[in-house]
Write a protein that holds these residues in place. Sequence first.
Motif, PDB file in Angstrom:
ATOM      1  N   GLU A 246       0.817  -1.204   0.000  1.00 43.87           N
ATOM      2  CA  GLU A 246       0.000   0.000   0.000  1.00 43.87           C
ATOM      3  C   GLU A 246       0.857   1.263   0.000  1.00 43.87           C
ATOM      4  N   ALA A 247       2.094   1.165   0.462  1.00 46.64           N
ATOM      5  CA  ALA A 247       2.964   2.330   0.526  1.00 46.64           C
ATOM      6  C   ALA A 247       3.505   2.702  -0.854  1.00 46.64           C
ATOM      7  N   GLN A 248       3.440   1.775  -1.810  1.00 45.51           N
ATOM      8  CA  GLN A 248       3.946   2.019  -3.155  1.00 45.51           C
ATOM      9  C   GLN A 248       2.871   2.682  -4.008  1.00 45.51           C
ATOM     10  N   PRO A 249       3.264   3.585  -4.897  1.00 47.00           N
ATOM     11  CA  PRO A 249       2.283   4.195  -5.799  1.00 47.00           C
ATOM     12  C   PRO A 249       1.681   3.152  -6.738  1.00 47.00           C
ATOM     13  N   MET A 250       0.443   3.340  -7.107  1.00 51.21           N
ATOM     14  CA  MET A 250      -0.213   2.477  -8.084  1.00 51.21           C
ATOM     15  C   MET A 250       0.402   2.735  -9.454  1.00 51.21           C
ATOM     16  N   THR A 251       0.598   1.670 -10.232  1.00 51.10           N
ATOM     17  CA  THR A 251       1.268   1.772 -11.524  1.00 51.10           C
ATOM     18  C   THR A 251       0.383   1.257 -12.658  1.00 51.10           C
ATOM     19  N   ASN A 252       0.860   1.466 -13.873  1.00 52.77           N
ATOM     20  CA  ASN A 252       0.180   0.938 -15.060  1.00 52.77           C
ATOM     21  C   ASN A 252      -0.006  -0.572 -14.937  1.00 52.77           C
ATOM     22  N   GLU A 253       1.020  -1.255 -14.459  1.00 53.66           N
ATOM     23  CA  GLU A 253       0.979  -2.707 -14.377  1.00 53.66           C
ATOM     24  C   GLU A 253      -0.166  -3.178 -13.488  1.00 53.66           C
ATOM     25  N   GLU A 254      -0.404  -2.487 -12.391  1.00 53.45           N
ATOM     26  CA  GLU A 254      -1.505  -2.866 -11.505  1.00 53.45           C
ATOM     27  C   GLU A 254      -2.858  -2.633 -12.174  1.00 53.45           C
ATOM     28  N   VAL A 255      -2.966  -1.573 -12.943  1.00 53.25           N
ATOM     29  CA  VAL A 255      -4.201  -1.312 -13.676  1.00 53.25           C
ATOM     30  C   VAL A 255      -4.451  -2.425 -14.692  1.00 53.25           C
ATOM     31  N   VAL A 256      -3.400  -2.859 -15.376  1.00 50.70           N
ATOM     32  CA  VAL A 256      -3.522  -3.947 -16.348  1.00 50.70           C
ATOM     33  C   VAL A 256      -3.961  -5.234 -15.642  1.00 50.70           C
ATOM     34  N   ILE A 257      -3.351  -5.548 -14.510  1.00 53.51           N
ATOM     35  CA  ILE A 257      -3.702  -6.758 -13.759  1.00 53.51           C
ATOM     36  C   ILE A 257      -5.181  -6.744 -13.383  1.00 53.51           C
ATOM     37  N   LEU A 258      -5.654  -5.624 -12.858  1.00 52.76           N
ATOM     38  CA  LEU A 258      -7.062  -5.514 -12.470  1.00 52.76           C
ATOM     39  C   LEU A 258      -7.980  -5.659 -13.678  1.00 52.76           C
ATOM     40  N   SER A 259      -7.624  -5.019 -14.774  1.00 51.22           N
ATOM     41  CA  SER A 259      -8.438  -5.069 -15.988  1.00 51.22           C
ATOM     42  C   SER A 259      -8.477  -6.484 -16.557  1.00 51.22           C
TER      43      SER A 259
END
Length: 79
Positions: A6-19
């Motif tokens: 949670e301390a790390q900023p959200m990234t493109n990769e996390e958005v891709v994983i969720l999508s």
Amino acid sequence: MPCAAEAQPMTNEEVVILSQAGLGESVVIAKIRQAREVAFRLEVADLALLREKGVADAVVAEMFDRQALGPAARGPETP
């Protein structure tokens, strides 16, 4: 107490994983809005990759909006 992830900023990769996990646009957008910080890469090549990976236009638009607002967009912390 927040975990290390949670301390790390959200990234493109996390958005891709969720999508790609099949979560709806509204869920992915809610997670973007909830993120404490974001570190999205939104250059032309990044946008092409997001499209290739199946990230919805509305989600990408939210990524732009959230990136522009910065950390203050999240609102006050609740104990």
